[in-house]
Design an enzyme around this catalytic site. Structure first.
Site, short mmCIF file in Angstrom:
data_model
loop_
_atom_site.label_atom_id
_atom_site.label_comp_id
_atom_site.label_asym_id
_atom_site.label_seq_id
_atom_site.Cartn_x
_atom_site.Cartn_y
_atom_site.Cartn_z
N SER A 312 0.62 -1.37 -0.14
CA SER A 312 -0.06 0.04 0.04
C SER A 312 0.92 1.32 -0.14
O SER A 312 1.60 1.57 -0.75
CB SER A 312 -1.06 -0.08 1.20
OG SER A 312 -1.92 0.99 1.20
N ASP A 323 11.13 4.65 -9.55
CA ASP A 323 10.86 5.25 -10.76
C ASP A 323 11.57 6.68 -11.06
O ASP A 323 11.97 7.13 -12.29
CB ASP A 323 9.17 5.54 -11.14
CG ASP A 323 8.61 4.23 -11.26
OD1 ASP A 323 9.12 3.10 -11.10
OD2 ASP A 323 7.46 4.30 -11.56
N LYS A 337 -0.64 -3.92 -3.49
CA LYS A 337 -2.06 -3.25 -3.37
C LYS A 337 -1.93 -2.01 -4.08
O LYS A 337 -1.34 -0.89 -3.19
CB LYS A 337 -2.18 -3.23 -1.71
CG LYS A 337 -3.66 -2.81 -1.33
CD LYS A 337 -3.79 -2.79 -0.01
CE LYS A 337 -5.12 -1.96 0.43
NZ LYS A 337 -5.08 -0.48 0.36
#
Length: 418
Positions: A312, A323, A337
């Site tokens: 999460s 990224d 999730k």
């Protein structure tokens, strides 16, 4: 002719008044129990991420459940739970008053119990351990991430909700609870019983230390949960490590089940400059985003530790750092999730957790049920709380190796993100 028109107009008016009166009487005829059920239905109708309601006729369900004889609040709660279950979304659920209160405490204070973060496995439908809290009775008893909780004090967990299971494991300090557990690591192992004595669970989410065992001073930051005070504690911990001369950092998100989205965003901003942290996708498919500006605490090299218990908000933070090439991820694939819930309070003190959006990493990767793959995969058998960040912790040692042998590469990544 005029009299005829007037007569028709009066007839139409009286029909309208009669119909309006019937509608009003019907609305007034709803009991308090029906009104609570309808309010719950309306919240989901307005907020749920999927306008098809996972291919359910949400209006038809409204009519079906409002016709149920709701004689007391418990029957109403049961009806709401049955209605929400039709969505086949374990994250959209009713929180009865005691459960709603406990959730609020869990993100802001402390509680007593066994110290397990749990979830419903979408494939097996079993209640599954995301992670035991560090230093908790469950961790000391050997309960591991991915273990399935089959029974709690003899009650089959297939017959109760996720929040009911959590409530059964909470309780007064010194009391005992018995769990029937199926190992998630060894599928051939037979289920076994674990007896645990409840204790106070510390919800201070951050632990920091300075590792001076190498030529580089490495700041170690472990975040256990994204609670309301997590960002403040991270900022305090990193500031202290900077004063102690930290030259690089290890951020440990292993077995961190997530928590508050806003806490994840705030912590990401401490490690990033001028970068997108996460994209959110609402029910209309519209993209929103949370971004970092110029609030980075340090541009020192960073490695993030993750595993299958990283979920999460932890995945939002890990995905943002990966990224944006701010950090390397080391460990095992994360939980997966990629859904965001909002809490809605009902008039009687109960609440609804409703999935309101999906999220994507800065590279527009949807990780729901897929997880995030680390840059450096290092598998590791379960270790105890006391073994974390020691020689027995292979993932930690790999992070130290990267920070000491590839210092310049990681430093360049940090500078690029700034």
């Amino acid at each position: 002719m005029i009299k005829k028109i007037l007569a028709i107009a009066l007839l139409t008016f009286f029909c309208f008044v009669s119909s309006f009166g019937w509608y009003t009487s019907q609305a007034q005829a709803f009991t308090e129990e029906q009104k609570l059920l309808l309010q719950s239905w309306r919240i989901v109708n307005q907020s749920y991420v999927d306008e098809s309601f996972n291919h359910q006729n949400w209006w038809k369900l409204r009519e079906k459940f409002v016709k149920k004889p709701l004689l007391d609040r418990n029957e109403t709660y049961t009806a709401i739970e049955e209605m929400l279950a039709k969505l086949d979304d374990p994250f959209t659920r009713l929180l009865r008053p005691e459960q709603y209160h406990s959730l609020q405490v869990n993100t802001s204070g402390e509680l007593s119990g066994v110290g397990l973060q749990i979830n419903v496995n979408p494939e097996t439908k079993l209640i599954e351990v995301i992670s035991p809290l560090a230093g908790s009775p469950a961790e000391a008893a050997g309960v591991q991430p991915k273990d399935s909780i089959l029974e709690i004090d003899g009650v089959d967990t297939k017959t109760i909700t996720l929040d009911e299971a959590a409530a059964k494991m909470r309780g007064a300090i010194g009391t005992k609870v018995s769990l029937r557990v199926q190992s998630g690591l060894d599928k051939a192992a037979k289920p076994h019983t674990v007896n645990i004595v409840r204790d106070r669970i510390s919800l201070n989410p951050v632990f920091t230390a300075l590792d001076t065992s190498t030529d580089e001073k490495i700041g170690y930051v472990r975040l256990n949960q994204f609670s309301a005070n997590a960002a403040k504690e991270i900022a305090h911990g990193v500031s202290k490590l900077e004063q102690q001369g930290a030259e690089a950092y290890i951020l440990d998100l292993r077995n961190n089940p997530g928590g508050l989205l806003q806490a994840g965003v705030e912590i990401a901003r401490m490690w990033l400059n001028n970068s997108t942290i996460v994209y959110t996708v609402n029910r209309q498919g519209a993209l929103g985003s949370f971004d970092a500006n110029d609030g980075m605490l340090t541009d020192d090299p960073l490695v993030v530790l993750v595993n299958q218990g990283t979920a999460s908000a932890s995945e939002i933070l890990a995905g943002a750092l990966q990224d944006n090439e701010r950090a390397l991820l080391v460990g095992e694939k994360t939980f997966g999730k990629g859904l965001i819930q909002s809490l809605f309070e009902l008039p009687d003190g109960a609440g609804l957790a409703v999935t309101v959006a999906k999220y994507e990493t800065p590279n527009h990767t949807d990780i729901n049920k897929l997880g995030i793959m680390p840059d450096d995969v290092v598998s590791q058998d379960p270790i105890t709380y006391a073994q974390i960040a020691t020689d027995a912790d292979k993932q930690y040692q790999e992070a130290v190796k990267l920070l000491t042998s590839k210092q310049n590469v990681l430093a360049d990544a940090a500078l690029e993100s700034s």
